[in-house]
Design a protein around this motif. Structure first.
Motif, PDB file in Angstrom:
ATOM      1  N   TYR A 302       0.848  -1.181   0.000  1.00  0.00           N
ATOM      2  CA  TYR A 302       0.000   0.000   0.000  1.00  0.00           C
ATOM      3  C   TYR A 302       0.891   1.240   0.000  1.00  0.00           C
ATOM      4  CZ  TYR A 302      -3.804  -3.181   1.085  1.00  0.00           C
ATOM      5  OH  TYR A 302      -4.707  -4.204   1.034  1.00  0.00           O
ATOM      6  N   SER A 304       1.589   4.968   0.886  1.00  0.00           N
ATOM      7  CA  SER A 304       1.148   6.033   1.785  1.00  0.00           C
ATOM      8  C   SER A 304       1.173   7.371   1.062  1.00  0.00           C
ATOM      9  CB  SER A 304       2.064   6.093   3.002  1.00  0.00           C
ATOM     10  OG  SER A 304       3.361   6.558   2.624  1.00  0.00           O
ATOM     11  N   GLU A 305       0.541   8.353   1.666  1.00  0.00           N
ATOM     12  CA  GLU A 305       0.534   9.692   1.068  1.00  0.00           C
ATOM     13  C   GLU A 305       1.951  10.233   0.952  1.00  0.00           C
ATOM     14  OE1 GLU A 305      -2.090  11.339  -0.286  1.00  0.00           O
ATOM     15  OE2 GLU A 305      -3.065   9.406   0.045  1.00  0.00           O
TER      16      GLU A 305
END
Length: 379
Positions: A302, A304-305
């Protein structure tokens, strides 16, 4: 509502012969697996079709390996499957990579009739002895034959060339540049040779059998390429890429502007819905997983920002125009000059970065040390 954009990459890992410098996920001598691999590609494409409802395919790139080791009917099946299962934009850029000597006039004509509108040909060097040293399977004359055939059917042709080769002099490099410029391809990808571990060429350099041009000569080769290509009307739009106006590669630009993409095939990578995926590298493993009805994903993470911001900086600075600071702030909610002000100031004072007309970009000197500069953003 406008559909979201997606790019598709299809990997064909087969080669007539593996180049001595190549560490890509590609293999020679595995022809018997081709029909099983093709079945797996079609299977994976079908699995992703339902996942990509709401997306419109803006670019498609079939790369390798050497895609043109597949027959026209095999490549046509891939193209037809995509056009039947996916929402493909009418103006989509559709590229196929090819090695000289692996394409016939009939194949090129057939590909153009099936929607391929861009061909990428790997030349690498004008001199046959350098091609042999690199492990290429073609001569310059074979390249010319393939190139002229390509021009009959495609209005957008790229040529790959390389500098910093073992034994390559500046005169050899300018001969390659002049030969390619004289042919007037629509796009030129101009790469410095990277010596990779666990490759025959890397082993020969390590053992002192081959000598590379020194660093100053290698940089002079880059500047000479830029000078001659700009003088011939090409636009330098990315560190290693030059195009006539209107012919920038849309597929690669999608990567550099942090757009979503799906990779199909052994070792291919994907990025969408804030997740990065990577398929199994091993061809047999890939085939087995797809035949079991499983997505052949070997790794995923995933994003992340913060990771999205860092990736956007690293890829965005590859573009010669650089990063549009206003658009960056609106998309990622980060003021780049505030968040990374110390890095920008440090390399700005050194003459490697500059802010101009609302863009953060490398200076010409900065491109030479781009990897060092970009590493400072990884914090």
């Amino acid at each position: 509502m406008r559909l979201k954009d997606i790019s598709i990459y299809v990997h064909i890992p087969f080669c007539v012969k593996k180049c001595f410098y190549c560490d890509f996920n590609s293999f020679a001598g595995m022809e018997k697996l081709k029909p099983y691999y093709l079945d797996a590609l079609i299977g994976e494409l079908k699995m992703y079709a339902c996942k990509l409802k709401g997306y419109k395919v803006r670019t498609l790139f079939i790369g390798g390996g050497t895609p043109t080791t597949f027959t026209l009917s095999q490549l046509s099946l891939i193209l037809d499957t995509i056009s039947s299962l996916y929402d493909v934009d009418d103006g989509a850029e559709v590229t196929v990579e090819a090695n000289p000597g692996t394409v016939s006039d009939l194949m090129l004509r057939g590909l153009s009739l099936r929607g391929v509108n861009r061909l990428s040909l790997g030349l690498q060097a004008r001199q046959d002895h350098l091609l042999k040293l690199l492990g290429r399977v073609h001569t310059y004359e074979q390249f010319l034959s393939s190139y002229y055939s390509a021009l009959k059917y495609f209005g957008n042709v790229n040529v790959d060339i390389m500098f910093g080769l073992p034994g390559q002099t500046m005169d050899m490099w300018t001969q390659t540049l002049d030969a390619v410029i004289g042919l007037k391809p629509h796009h030129v990808s101009c790469y410095s040779l990277t010596i990779e571990n666990n490759t025959p060429l890397g082993d020969m350099v390590k053992r002192g059998i081959l000598d590379l041009p020194d660093e100053d000569t290698e940089r002079q080769m880059y500047y000479e390429a830029k000078r001659r290509l700009l003088a011939a009307g090409y636009r330098h739009y990315e560190i290693s890429n030059f195009a006539l106006p209107g012919y920038q590669c849309k597929h690669n630009t999608a990567y550099w502007t942090d757009s979503e993409y799906v990779g199909i095939g052994a070792g291919a990578s994907s990025y969408y819905d804030n997740i990065r995926y990577k398929n199994a590298d091993d061809i047999t493993d890939y085939i087995k997983k797809v035949h079991k009805g499983l997505l052949p994903i070997e790794e995923f993470e995933y994003v992340s920002e913060r990771e999205k911001v860092i990736y956007a900086i690293i890829t965005g600075l590859r573009l010669i125009t650089g990063i549009n600071l206003k658009e960056f702030r609106e998309r990622y909610h980060v003021d780049l000059l505030k968040e990374y002000g110390d890095v920008v100031e440090k390399y700005g004072d050194m003459g490697f970065l500059e802010v101009k007309s609302g863009f953060l970009r490398f200076t010409e000197r900065g491109i030479d040390v781009s990897n060092t500069v970009l590493s400072d953003f990884l914090r």
